[in-house]
Write an enzyme that holds these catalytic residues in place. Structure first.
Site, PDB file in Angstrom:
ATOM      1  N   GLN A   2     -34.831 -39.325  27.779  1.00 44.56           N
ATOM      2  CA  GLN A   2     -33.561 -38.449  27.575  1.00 44.56           C
ATOM      3  C   GLN A   2     -34.324 -37.228  26.964  1.00 44.56           C
ATOM      4  OE1 GLN A   2     -30.310 -39.444  26.111  1.00 44.56           O
ATOM      5  NE2 GLN A   2     -30.117 -41.615  27.067  1.00 44.56           N
ATOM      6  N   HIS A  37     -31.119 -39.811  22.840  1.00 40.93           N
ATOM      7  CA  HIS A  37     -29.402 -38.836  22.190  1.00 40.93           C
ATOM      8  C   HIS A  37     -29.982 -38.075  21.700  1.00 40.93           C
ATOM      9  CE1 HIS A  37     -27.145 -43.186  22.538  1.00 40.93           C
ATOM     10  NE2 HIS A  37     -27.343 -42.896  23.540  1.00 40.93           N
ATOM     11  N   TYR A  56     -16.196 -36.857  13.220  1.00 40.33           N
ATOM     12  CA  TYR A  56     -15.770 -37.234  14.598  1.00 40.33           C
ATOM     13  C   TYR A  56     -15.702 -39.118  14.916  1.00 40.33           C
ATOM     14  CZ  TYR A  56     -13.897 -32.642  15.337  1.00 40.33           C
ATOM     15  OH  TYR A  56     -13.786 -31.457  14.554  1.00 40.33           O
TER      16      TYR A  56
END
Lengths: 393, 393
Positions: free
Chosen positions: B104, B170, B272
């Site tokens: 990625q 990521h 989070y």
């Protein structure tokens, strides 16, 4: 040959092994591997789930209720009420109303009275034939089961729409017994959108009636212009409704046109806007009415665009899935899935889509006294499916 | 042959007529009829939409920025920055950083400085090669366009992750310029979930830096345990981020594992939850961490399960679609759609799914100064697509 007979014949063509295993024919199975045992496993946010077909061969089943002594009452839209026990479907229960089984019409919801264990009273909603075609009606009756078989007695039509039409669309209807014992009944606008805004017309509305059909005197339109039975107006075709266990509030889900299926929490006297405002658009394109918002008309809690075609609605309330306590479960016909809306208070915090394509069109969803989730599939050879936690992961 | 060269060759195989019309190859077109003119029409809640392919032949385009004098800056993940004007793609802009173009990784976001018209400064995020593999970094540079061509000067790496790895997953990353001029940068956890909870590690976090790379002294961890650059932690792979125009607040969208893509509104110093809490589940099944909620960890504003694989994020702010003012637009890779989240304050009131399957994987979504919506498609022969109102309905 009726649709019901046709379904029976299809069932008869199933092999003995398939019948013995209660296997469901997963022609378009897309979501998860199928075990060879006739049960299906699915992944979910609450871990692996198991789907068991309790019975098939139901003809377009529409609603299921849980009998306190075990077993299930199931309506078939063509007009039969049946009892399902131990994997067997009874002969039709005698004494159900004659129904107008055309289009979306027929025998629809079945709900037990809160004192059913003693009174054996239940409520059926159905498409009642009459002058001009049909309209949605509610019958109260007493269920007798004895050596002579299962039958209804003491039948009484406690409600009917005040205008009938021969259109086949949008009857609603679900019955919700409120904590005070009164009944909410959701009613579609019969494919005649303007009726949803007519405060003298009961189509396209939620009505509130007492168990004997009388009008509660604290209904919002009592003493005002508008029909005394009305609770809320401006609904298109609410085919799902449920009471939230935590606070007794009424929630509904309704079909939009092309886009704009809505979850609503109907407040007394409120107008939910159809056909003046809506999300989505008319079939074939073009804005609906005046857009999607207008002062004096309510906004939905949540909507889908494109439409999933929502049918049954239930709040999860049980011990089997504590992760999902208080969440909304919505069955979908067109999208062939079960949607779990993660509720935080009155807001939707997320959506989980389960079983997509695996079972076909889902007509009803209920949470059983055992905490499992029960589904009905909308087809000639319809199933009652039990979803439980797969503990052998 | 590089991926970029491969894309060029594929473009060369397109017919002259296809090129002249800017036609998009709609192999899996599912949503709406296609006009024969090379433009596509789609229905939506705002009426008919028109999709025009402004250019194709981009190699895995990742991000698009609007040049004030017209034209577009587009990053290609394999490592090129290009200018698109009048349907033509420029040669690579000289002076971009060397990128670690694996998995990625590569050249990722491009964002203009607020004073770009005068300063010609811009910011690029990218996968920077270094000891141990690669990490996400941000370069500031000045764009020159003159007779010698387009090139970057004054390049300065103003940020990089403090730990590199050779994993291909990521990186994040989006850059958002806040109203105060500081930059938010979203960073993936590099496929190493535990790093998202390490308050000395910048992976799996949002960081906040000044335009020169220094640390704003009002950052939440300044004077506390934890890295001074951190704004919020516990993120998995936030590949989308946007500033809400109405209040300047930061919003992000991140990929979940198998289910659990999240919209967040990151507050300073907040956690989070990844990988301790998450919606969805691990790939192949099984609960993630401790479940989906824990005291001291934030809940998402909204989540999807199953994952749509969200990429770019934008707030609609423009005159073309007043119906959608203030709504969130989310591009989806796996589900190949554009999701419009109808925002009522900080809550999601409904979801509209547009263009499903029509364009393939959507990598970026931006709202142009003309109020149109711009999409990039994630493929070797990627397109820049402009979505506008179809007025010839």
């Amino acid at each position: 040959m009726s649709v019901t007979d046709d379904a029976r014949m299809k069932t008869a063509r199933r092999t003995p092994l398939m019948r013995a295993l209660g296997v469901v024919a997963l022609v378009t199975f897309m979501s998860a591997p199928v075990a060879a045992t006739g049960q299906s496993r699915f992944e979910s946010s609450a871990g692996p789930l198991k789907a068991e077909t309790l019975v098939d061969g139901l003809s377009y089943p529409w609603s299921v209720a849980f009998l306190p002594a075990g077993g299930y009452l199931v309506t078939e839209r063509p007009g039969a009420l049946r009892i399902v026990r131990n994997g067997k479907i009874s002969e039709p229960v005698a004494g159900v109303p004659d129904v107008w089984a055309n289009g979306q019409g027929g025998l629809l919801d079945v709900v037990l009275a809160p004192d059913f264990e003693n009174s054996r009273r239940l409520y059926l909603s159905y498409s009642k034939p009459g002058d001009g075609g049909a309209g949605t009606a509610v019958m109260a009756a007493t269920l007798i089961e004895d050596a002579e078989g299962a039958r209804l007695t003491g039948q009484q039509d406690i409600f009917e729409m005040n205008r009938f039409t021969s259109r086949g669309q949008h009857f609603g209807s679900r019955i919700v017994v409120a904590d005070d014992g009164n009944l909410f009944v959701t009613l579609g606008e019969r494919g005649q959108g303007e009726r949803a805004q007519d405060i003298e017309d009961l189509a396209g509305a939620v009505v509130r009636i007492a168990p004997d059909g009388s009008i509660p005197q604290d209904n919002p339109f009592v003493g005002e212009a508008g029909h005394d039975a009305l609770w809320s107006i401006g609904h298109r075709n609410p085919q799902g409704a449920a009471k939230r266990p935590s606070d007794g509030s009424l929630w509904t889900v309704e079909h939009g046109a092309q886009g704009g299926d809505e979850i609503n929490k109907p407040h007394p006297g409120a107008n939910y806007g159809w056909p003046v405002i809506a999300y989505g658009e008319n079939y074939g394109g073009g804005q609906i009415g005046e857009g999607n918002a207008k002062p004096g008309m309510e906004q939905p809690v949540y909507y889908w665009d494109p439409s999933i075609a929502p049918s049954g609605l239930a709040f999860y309330d049980g011990e089997m899935f504590p992760e999902w306590q208080g969440d909304l479960l919505v069955g979908a016909l067109k999208f062939q899935l079960l949607s779990r809306l993660d509720m935080q208070g009155d807001e939707v915090a997320g959506e989980e889509q389960l079983f997509k394509g695996a079972f076909g069109r889902i007509r009803d969803v209920r949470v059983g006294p055992d905490g499992a989730i029960y589904l009905l599939t909308d087809k000639a050879d319809g199933e009652l499916i039990r979803i439980s936690r797969a503990n052998d992961a």
